[in-house]
Design a protein around this motif. Structure first.
Motif, PDB file in Angstrom:
ATOM      1  N   PRO A 109       0.835  -1.203   0.000  1.00  0.00           N
ATOM      2  CA  PRO A 109       0.000   0.000   0.000  1.00  0.00           C
ATOM      3  C   PRO A 109       0.871   1.254   0.000  1.00  0.00           C
ATOM      4  O   PRO A 109       1.834   1.342   0.758  1.00  0.00           O
ATOM      5  N   LEU A 110       0.525   2.202  -0.853  1.00  0.00           N
ATOM      6  CA  LEU A 110       1.313   3.428  -0.997  1.00  0.00           C
ATOM      7  C   LEU A 110       0.584   4.639  -0.439  1.00  0.00           C
ATOM      8  O   LEU A 110       0.846   5.774  -0.835  1.00  0.00           O
ATOM      9  N   ASP A 111      -0.316   4.382   0.524  1.00  0.00           N
ATOM     10  CA  ASP A 111      -1.096   5.464   1.109  1.00  0.00           C
ATOM     11  C   ASP A 111      -0.480   6.017   2.384  1.00  0.00           C
ATOM     12  O   ASP A 111      -1.117   6.785   3.114  1.00  0.00           O
ATOM     13  N   GLY A 112       0.744   5.626   2.675  1.00  0.00           N
ATOM     14  CA  GLY A 112       1.412   6.101   3.873  1.00  0.00           C
ATOM     15  C   GLY A 112       1.259   5.190   5.079  1.00  0.00           C
ATOM     16  O   GLY A 112       1.870   5.435   6.125  1.00  0.00           O
ATOM     17  N   SER A 113       0.456   4.123   4.961  1.00  0.00           N
ATOM     18  CA  SER A 113       0.209   3.233   6.103  1.00  0.00           C
ATOM     19  C   SER A 113       1.306   2.186   6.284  1.00  0.00           C
ATOM     20  O   SER A 113       1.426   1.606   7.364  1.00  0.00           O
ATOM     21  N   ALA A 114       2.086   1.937   5.254  1.00  0.00           N
ATOM     22  CA  ALA A 114       3.101   0.876   5.309  1.00  0.00           C
ATOM     23  C   ALA A 114       4.392   1.425   5.910  1.00  0.00           C
ATOM     24  O   ALA A 114       5.139   2.151   5.248  1.00  0.00           O
ATOM     25  N   VAL A 115       4.641   1.086   7.175  1.00  0.00           N
ATOM     26  CA  VAL A 115       5.858   1.557   7.835  1.00  0.00           C
ATOM     27  C   VAL A 115       6.876   0.434   8.028  1.00  0.00           C
ATOM     28  O   VAL A 115       8.036   0.687   8.300  1.00  0.00           O
ATOM     29  N   GLU A 116       6.434  -0.802   7.909  1.00  0.00           N
ATOM     30  CA  GLU A 116       7.326  -1.960   7.965  1.00  0.00           C
ATOM     31  C   GLU A 116       6.849  -2.968   6.928  1.00  0.00           C
ATOM     32  O   GLU A 116       5.693  -3.393   6.958  1.00  0.00           O
ATOM     33  N   VAL A 117       7.742  -3.341   6.012  1.00  0.00           N
ATOM     34  CA  VAL A 117       7.381  -4.288   4.962  1.00  0.00           C
ATOM     35  C   VAL A 117       8.537  -5.265   4.775  1.00  0.00           C
ATOM     36  O   VAL A 117       9.680  -4.844   4.569  1.00  0.00           O
ATOM     37  N   TRP A 118       8.216  -6.549   4.823  1.00  0.00           N
ATOM     38  CA  TRP A 118       9.214  -7.599   4.632  1.00  0.00           C
ATOM     39  C   TRP A 118       9.091  -8.154   3.216  1.00  0.00           C
ATOM     40  O   TRP A 118       8.004  -8.502   2.765  1.00  0.00           O
ATOM     41  N   GLN A 119      10.204  -8.229   2.529  1.00  0.00           N
ATOM     42  CA  GLN A 119      10.237  -8.765   1.175  1.00  0.00           C
ATOM     43  C   GLN A 119      10.118 -10.285   1.224  1.00  0.00           C
ATOM     44  O   GLN A 119      10.891 -10.961   1.905  1.00  0.00           O
ATOM     45  N   LEU A 120       9.130 -10.830   0.538  1.00  0.00           N
ATOM     46  CA  LEU A 120       8.936 -12.270   0.476  1.00  0.00           C
ATOM     47  C   LEU A 120       9.269 -12.768  -0.930  1.00  0.00           C
ATOM     48  O   LEU A 120      10.051 -12.175  -1.634  1.00  0.00           O
ATOM     49  N   GLY A 121       8.657 -13.869  -1.335  1.00  0.00           N
ATOM     50  CA  GLY A 121       8.970 -14.458  -2.630  1.00  0.00           C
ATOM     51  C   GLY A 121      10.191 -15.346  -2.542  1.00  0.00           C
ATOM     52  O   GLY A 121      10.689 -15.671  -1.463  1.00  0.00           O
ATOM     53  N   GLY A 122      10.696 -15.751  -3.689  1.00  0.00           N
ATOM     54  CA  GLY A 122      11.834 -16.656  -3.717  1.00  0.00           C
ATOM     55  C   GLY A 122      11.491 -17.970  -3.038  1.00  0.00           C
ATOM     56  O   GLY A 122      10.377 -18.495  -3.156  1.00  0.00           O
ATOM     57  N   ALA A 123      12.442 -18.500  -2.261  1.00  0.00           N
ATOM     58  CA  ALA A 123      12.228 -19.773  -1.570  1.00  0.00           C
ATOM     59  C   ALA A 123      11.128 -19.694  -0.524  1.00  0.00           C
ATOM     60  O   ALA A 123      10.553 -20.724  -0.149  1.00  0.00           O
ATOM     61  N   LEU A 124      10.814 -18.489  -0.034  1.00  0.00           N
ATOM     62  CA  LEU A 124       9.735 -18.339   0.940  1.00  0.00           C
ATOM     63  C   LEU A 124       8.368 -18.648   0.332  1.00  0.00           C
ATOM     64  O   LEU A 124       7.423 -18.978   1.055  1.00  0.00           O
ATOM     65  N   GLY A 125       8.260 -18.524  -0.967  1.00  0.00           N
ATOM     66  CA  GLY A 125       6.994 -18.769  -1.642  1.00  0.00           C
ATOM     67  C   GLY A 125       6.890 -20.139  -2.273  1.00  0.00           C
ATOM     68  O   GLY A 125       5.885 -20.436  -2.934  1.00  0.00           O
ATOM     69  N   ARG A 126       7.915 -20.976  -2.082  1.00  0.00           N
ATOM     70  CA  ARG A 126       7.903 -22.328  -2.650  1.00  0.00           C
ATOM     71  C   ARG A 126       7.906 -23.352  -1.529  1.00  0.00           C
ATOM     72  O   ARG A 126       8.615 -23.198  -0.545  1.00  0.00           O
ATOM     73  N   SER A 127       7.155 -24.399  -1.709  1.00  0.00           N
ATOM     74  CA  SER A 127       7.104 -25.454  -0.700  1.00  0.00           C
ATOM     75  C   SER A 127       8.372 -26.295  -0.775  1.00  0.00           C
ATOM     76  O   SER A 127       8.680 -26.880  -1.813  1.00  0.00           O
ATOM     77  N   ALA A 128       9.110 -26.349   0.333  1.00  0.00           N
ATOM     78  CA  ALA A 128      10.317 -27.162   0.374  1.00  0.00           C
ATOM     79  C   ALA A 128       9.945 -28.643   0.437  1.00  0.00           C
ATOM     80  O   ALA A 128       8.888 -29.012   0.944  1.00  0.00           O
ATOM     81  N   VAL A 129      10.830 -29.483  -0.076  1.00  0.00           N
ATOM     82  CA  VAL A 129      10.602 -30.928  -0.032  1.00  0.00           C
ATOM     83  C   VAL A 129      10.515 -31.384   1.426  1.00  0.00           C
ATOM     84  O   VAL A 129      11.384 -31.068   2.243  1.00  0.00           O
ATOM     85  N   GLY A 130       9.441 -32.083   1.768  1.00  0.00           N
ATOM     86  CA  GLY A 130       9.280 -32.581   3.125  1.00  0.00           C
ATOM     87  C   GLY A 130       8.961 -31.524   4.149  1.00  0.00           C
ATOM     88  O   GLY A 130       9.160 -31.739   5.350  1.00  0.00           O
TER      89      GLY A 130
END
Length: 374
Positions: free
Chosen positions: A288-309
């Motif tokens: 959100p770019l309305d000024g409410s986002a003061v802490e944002v963690w970058q996700l994606g990559g391996a965080l968005g993929r299910s690891a084996v097991g």
């Protein structure tokens, strides 16, 4: 004071040491300090006999029917080249320091935070987009179940419970006494901080969000507004050689930060992973770019993929985790207000967690901050 053996002690209201043991916490029915897994099992059996519930956390609500188990004495750890074994009271700092001396690393949280809580609830960290959630590195969990039995869970023993613990959290299923974590060979990392004046937030946030959406998996960053210091900060770590890392960060450096500390550092010297200062957060595909986002963690990559097991929390769907936001999926370790715990899991996972909770703790002995109902 009740003594179950020559060592383990349970303090109850009226005992001379109860107030000191309680500190600033609310008033539980009792406070126990086991020094071994066997003593932890004895505490659970005594709790059942007294009709107490059990927690090692501090869930909301009245604790007058609950024994608080402090695992401070279960803090020893050891490791080899592949796996670290830690007691439930161990914190990240000493382990990270010891591993760093040998060129090893673990997907760690804040130095003073408990390993068990971080690793079993998911576990975001500086290597997340490259290597995934800390819960996916858990190789074994040992715990005391509601009947007072010591159980080891891993990929060959109590497989369903092992799955549930990795993401569902320990306190929903028993009293965890130890965990084992797989290690990584990481001696150094390209890491640091970029900082701008707070008035540059409207310029920096959208550019960071665009950059973060397309960034390689090797880099993990966090955007923060530190208003008490009038700063906008992007902290991060890159698992790549210097030239590659500098190319990845070029888009952010083009925004002319007033401070740039990125460089090659020892993996063991990475600072704490920033925890949320808000009571709520949400997984999102955008920022959100309305000024409410003061802490944002970058996700994606391996965080968005299910690891084996992987376990019950096998991935985080979304490109960003936004503090203070609500709606849809959330990340329960960053949520301090009361929410529906189902919001922390995929729809197909929640019924399975409930089934396993009912099987291992049918009477609801254990209490958790985000409790799976029996």
């Amino acid at each position: 004071m009740t003594t179950l053996s020559k060592q383990v002690k349970i303090f109850r209201p009226g005992d001379p040491n109860y107030e000191q043991a309680r500190g600033a916490q609310r008033r539980p029915a009792a406070i126990a300090f086991p020094r071994s897994p066997a003593e932890a099992a004895a505490v659970i059996r005594r709790a059942r006999a007294e009709g107490w519930r059990v927690t090692s956390e501090l869930p909301e609500g009245d604790l007058s029917d609950t024994v608080l188990v402090q695992t401070d004495y279960l803090s020893a750890f050891d490791f080899n080249r592949r796996v670290a074994r830690l007691g439930a009271g161990a914190t990240w700092g000493p382990l990270v320091d010891a591993l760093g001396e040998r060129g090893l690393a673990v997907l760690h949280g804040a130095a003073r935070s408990r390993v068990v809580g971080h690793a079993l609830r998911g576990g975001l960290g500086w290597y997340g987009r490259a290597l995934g959630l800390a819960s996916s590195t858990v190789a074994a969990v040992e715990l005391v179940t509601a009947d007072g039995e010591l159980v080891r869970t891993d990929e060959d023993h109590e497989v369903a419970l092992f799955w549930a613990l990795r993401g569902g959290g320990g306190d929903n299923f028993g009293l965890v006494t130890a965990v084992e974590l797989r290690l990584e060979w990481i001696r150094t990392v390209y890491a640091g901080m970029l900082a701008w004046d707070l008035r540059d937030a409207e310029r920096v946030l959208p550019r960071w969000a665009d950059w973060a959406s397309a960034a390689p998996d090797a880099v993990t960053t966090v955007y923060r507004q530190i208003r008490r210091r009038d700063l906008v900060v992007v902290d991060g770590a890159v698992l790549a050689e210097d030239r590659e890392a500098e190319a990845m960060l070029a888009g952010l450096r083009a925004l002319r930060p007033k401070v740039d500390t990125f460089g090659r550092v020892a993996a063991g010297s990475l600072g704490d992973w920033p925890a949320s200062t808000s009571d709520r957060c949400a997984l999102r595909s955008d920022v959100p770019l309305d000024g409410s986002a003061v802490e944002v963690w970058q996700l994606g990559g391996a965080l968005g993929r299910s690891a084996v097991g992987a376990g019950a929390l096998d991935r985080l769907d979304g490109r960003f985790l936004v503090s203070g936001d609500v709606g849809g999926r959330t990340y329960l370790p960053f949520v301090r207000e009361r929410v529906d715990p189902a919001s922390g899991f995929a729809a197909e996972v929640w019924p399975l967690l409930q089934q396993i909770r009912r099987r291992v703790d049918p009477d609801g002995v254990f209490r958790a901050v985000h409790e799976i109902p029996v």
